[in-house]
Design a protein around this motif. Structure first.
Motif, PDB file in Angstrom:
ATOM      1  N   MET B 144      11.636 154.800  83.510  1.00  9.77           N
ATOM      2  CA  MET B 144      10.412 155.394  83.311  1.00  9.77           C
ATOM      3  C   MET B 144       9.398 155.242  84.111  1.00  9.77           C
ATOM      4  SD  MET B 144      10.644 154.447  79.166  1.00  9.77           S
ATOM      5  CE  MET B 144       9.377 155.430  78.766  1.00  9.77           C
ATOM      6  N   ALA B 145       9.721 154.112  84.872  1.00  8.51           N
ATOM      7  CA  ALA B 145       8.691 153.718  85.980  1.00  8.51           C
ATOM      8  C   ALA B 145       8.691 154.792  87.101  1.00  8.51           C
ATOM      9  CB  ALA B 145       8.627 152.336  86.630  1.00  8.51           C
ATOM     10  N   ALA B 146      10.178 155.577  87.133  1.00 10.43           N
ATOM     11  CA  ALA B 146       9.955 156.548  88.094  1.00 10.43           C
ATOM     12  C   ALA B 146      10.014 157.803  87.608  1.00 10.43           C
ATOM     13  CB  ALA B 146      11.577 156.124  88.719  1.00 10.43           C
ATOM     14  N   GLY B 147       9.406 157.854  86.484  1.00 11.95           N
ATOM     15  CA  GLY B 147       8.952 159.117  85.755  1.00 11.95           C
ATOM     16  C   GLY B 147       9.925 159.721  84.729  1.00 11.95           C
ATOM     17  N   PRO B 248      17.833 171.574  76.569  1.00 12.45           N
ATOM     18  CA  PRO B 248      17.749 170.047  77.104  1.00 12.45           C
ATOM     19  C   PRO B 248      16.716 169.882  78.402  1.00 12.45           C
ATOM     20  CG  PRO B 248      19.958 170.993  77.466  1.00 12.45           C
ATOM     21  CD  PRO B 248      19.064 172.094  77.009  1.00 12.45           C
ATOM     22  N   PRO B 249      16.294 168.734  78.619  1.00  9.19           N
ATOM     23  CA  PRO B 249      16.465 167.497  77.976  1.00  9.19           C
ATOM     24  C   PRO B 249      15.551 167.642  76.639  1.00  9.19           C
ATOM     25  CG  PRO B 249      14.820 167.117  79.891  1.00  9.19           C
ATOM     26  CD  PRO B 249      15.234 168.588  79.887  1.00  9.19           C
ATOM     27  N   LYS B 250      16.152 166.970  75.579  1.00  7.09           N
ATOM     28  CA  LYS B 250      15.568 166.910  74.257  1.00  7.09           C
ATOM     29  C   LYS B 250      16.249 165.556  73.429  1.00  7.09           C
ATOM     30  CE  LYS B 250      18.465 170.053  71.785  1.00  7.09           C
ATOM     31  NZ  LYS B 250      18.412 171.354  70.826  1.00  7.09           N
ATOM     32  N   ALA B 364      19.239 163.651  86.929  1.00  8.15           N
ATOM     33  CA  ALA B 364      19.116 164.851  86.293  1.00  8.15           C
ATOM     34  C   ALA B 364      19.185 164.762  84.815  1.00  8.15           C
ATOM     35  CB  ALA B 364      20.452 165.613  86.726  1.00  8.15           C
ATOM     36  N   ALA B 365      19.817 163.579  84.258  1.00  8.43           N
ATOM     37  CA  ALA B 365      19.785 163.291  82.906  1.00  8.43           C
ATOM     38  C   ALA B 365      18.503 162.836  82.249  1.00  8.43           C
ATOM     39  CB  ALA B 365      21.127 162.348  82.405  1.00  8.43           C
ATOM     40  N   THR B 366      18.013 161.814  83.167  1.00 11.32           N
ATOM     41  CA  THR B 366      16.600 161.177  82.561  1.00 11.32           C
ATOM     42  C   THR B 366      15.281 161.874  82.993  1.00 11.32           C
ATOM     43  OG1 THR B 366      16.343 159.721  84.346  1.00 11.32           O
ATOM     44  CG2 THR B 366      17.803 158.931  82.493  1.00 11.32           C
ATOM     45  N   GLY B 367      15.290 162.771  83.915  1.00 11.59           N
ATOM     46  CA  GLY B 367      14.257 163.223  84.440  1.00 11.59           C
ATOM     47  C   GLY B 367      13.437 162.393  85.478  1.00 11.59           C
ATOM     48  N   ALA B 368      13.906 161.329  85.915  1.00  4.97           N
ATOM     49  CA  ALA B 368      13.236 160.380  86.854  1.00  4.97           C
ATOM     50  C   ALA B 368      13.282 161.171  88.265  1.00  4.97           C
ATOM     51  CB  ALA B 368      14.267 159.084  86.905  1.00  4.97           C
TER      52      ALA B 368
END
Lengths: 383, 383
Positions: B144-147, B248-250, B364-368
């Motif tokens: 999360m810190a990486a976005g 996605p992502p959702k 690609a999965a988390t959006g970081a």
């Protein structure tokens, strides 16, 4: 190599533990389940988790502030480097105490378990990500896990940096609260002891705010205090509180010197300058009281080494010299440590200790059962 | 070597940062203050800290539960080793997800800053101290810190353990919520995508509790569901919700399938067994819907690899085969990973990654914005 993994989901079924054999390159590992077990939450714990997990304002606020503080800590480090014309990449690690939002050194019963706990916020992940520097944080938790009170942590610093083979020393920090670490000559770690002494600056600060109607947050250079005079009756009366005679380890809370204490002072009808002057003397008197009562039976300190905001109050410093006539009064500056920076510096030292996997609590000071490696390491970057 | 230390005290003056040059043996270090700076808290932050630091029940409860969960996690690991006749000292590390008490993947304004945050409790210090094993925890914060959204973390595991050069695969986890990771044949990390699909078991579980007046928490072997029959009108109606068509992502929250959803089902006047049977089919239908809508445009999966409690529901598994006729349905057991243990196992893998300072999020999965080393390392013992 074997690794345990723990998962407990929002379904609150319980704690899943898996033991896995993990081999090979970690981007294509071979994994074998060696053991797996689900342990149900005790009913009371499950209920408490449900209650605390409800997204009411308070929990959300803690979570959000945790991250926000990480951002602000990162800003503060960057700004510090900028002003010092220092490339941030020269930092090996950041030791971050975090902001305490709860601390309870003695155990209370929680769902039937005796629990002592401390809670600091200020997200290390955000701090590491923003700065590019590895972070060590959450220093108190491990000492408490080992049975300590999670405080004072300063003692390790005092011991490792300020001890002397020849001289007996007392290290005094005058923050909001005052505290001392006693360092007998040629001390070993188990001979160190430490305790809070009473107020540091917080009473004088509150009076200064009253006297200036909020224009000053503290009495710069003791200017206002110097216009008043000392009232020894009040000092004697305040020192009669049994807390000052209680043997260490002991801690003073902010609540001990808060609004109620100020109200008590004002009932004396003394003027604000007189109260302020008297409180400068009282701060020094509580230090002298603690030194006389708890240090003198063990050794006579040659030197008192002060740090914290209180060293800038000439009246406190003068009274320290007056009340401890056989002890030389000095500050940590003599030892290369800026008296204002001391607390932050010991978290730098703690970070260094954690990186070297070196214990940094003094069981004699915190009450822990053994020396333990403090803190948690957040890596700046992939290797 | 230079270290930064950060301290912010209960006086709430602000953030003290010191840069110290630390040399020599860490039990007798030579220390020089290189820089020091105090940065005041922004007013709104100071006020918020004051509010959240008030020792009201809620903050205290979080702090205490944090430690209590550390104790319980340690118990769980010890018991697991005992039952598996495994010497706990053979563990190299413990990866502990902790208990989420708050998660907000999208930023909200906090004191004027945009803040996304997550809060897991379960003290790593207690866990390390009680087990004698190093602990890695707090995995989501760094992503999360990486976005990133801090989820799904499973994708890294799915990618590193379950990808195939030849076969296109969909990895399905059926916990309370269902989610998939899509692994194209010979996928690279940036080709992975993942999303929640809808309910996993949580709706069926709630209906089973209603049907048995609380005697069963889930429908073992789908026995009750098998006595009912499928209602296709209800499935079609539920699938009309725009959420299922959102790309996605959702993520699906527990609240999406809670009391309100159950009330809606009961208004259909269908019998509980019919509702349960229909919900088994609905779980499979939402998976098929997600695969058809989001995976098929990219590749046709040869295999669907399931894990989680849902694999023990033969009716869900039968409907998965029925609704995805060209895809072979199997479980992670085929790949050496107990389908019930999978989630816990990936935290074991994450611990291994952190020890090796290896990134373990899939942007690609988390959006970081980039791959980052997840988690915080708490050392078991001094070196």
């Amino acid at each position: 190599m074997l690794f345990a993994g723990i998962m407990s989901g929002t379904s609150l079924d319980g704690v899943d533990v898996a033991i896995a054999d993990i081999a090979g390159n970690l981007t294509s590992p071979r994994i074998r389940t060696v053991a797996f077990r689900t342990q149900a939450w005790p009913r009371a714990v499950r209920d408490a988790l449900l209650a605390v997990s409800n997204c009411d304002t308070h929990t959300a606020q803690i979570s959000r502030l945790n991250v926000l503080l990480g951002e602000l800590y990162a800003d503060a480090v960057r700004e510090t480097c900028l002003q010092a014309k220092l490339d941030i990449r020269t930092l090996r690690a950041i030791g971050c105490h975090g902001q305490t939002i709860f601390h309870e050194g003695r155990a209370t019963k929680v769902c039937g378990w005796p629990i002592a706990s401390t809670l600091q916020i200020g997200d290390a992940a955000v701090l590491a990500e923003r700065t590019g520097i590895s972070v060590v944080n959450n220093f108190r938790a491990r000492d408490m896990a080992a049975g300590g009170q999670g405080a004072p942590l300063a003692s390790y610093f005092d011991y490792s940096v300020l001890r002397s083979k020849k001289h007996g020393r007392v290290v005094l920090n005058l923050g909001g609260i005052g505290n001392i670490t006693a360092l007998p000559p040629a001390a070993t770690p188990d001979q160190i002891f430490a305790c809070d002494t009473g107020p540091g600056n917080m009473v004088i600060d509150q009076l200064a705010q009253l006297a200036t109607k909020g224009k000053q947050t503290y009495d710069r250079g003791a200017r206002l205090s110097l216009t008043g005079k000392r009232n020894d009756d009040l000092i004697r009366e305040l020192l009669r509180e049994p807390w000052y005679r209680t043997a260490p380890p002991k801690t003073a809370g902010r609540e001990q010197y808060g609004a109620e204490f100020i109200a008590r002072l004002r009932r004396t009808k003394l003027s604000l300058p007189d109260l302020m002057h008297t409180m400068c003397a009282f701060t020094a008197a509580t230090v002298a009281e603690a030194v006389g009562r708890f240090v003198h039976p063990v050794f006579f300190p040659d030197e008192l080494i002060a740090s914290g905001g209180g060293v800038h109050n000439p009246l406190i410093m003068r009274y320290l010299a007056e009340f401890l006539p056989t002890t030389r009064i000095t500050t940590t500056a003599e030892f290369g440590v800026d008296p204002d920076a001391k607390e932050a510096i010991f978290f730098a030292l703690f970070a260094a200790c954690t990186l070297k996997q070196q214990a940094a609590n003094l069981p004699a000071a915190t009450g822990a059962s053994r020396p333990v490696v403090l803190g948690q390491l957040t890596f700046a970057a992939a290797r």
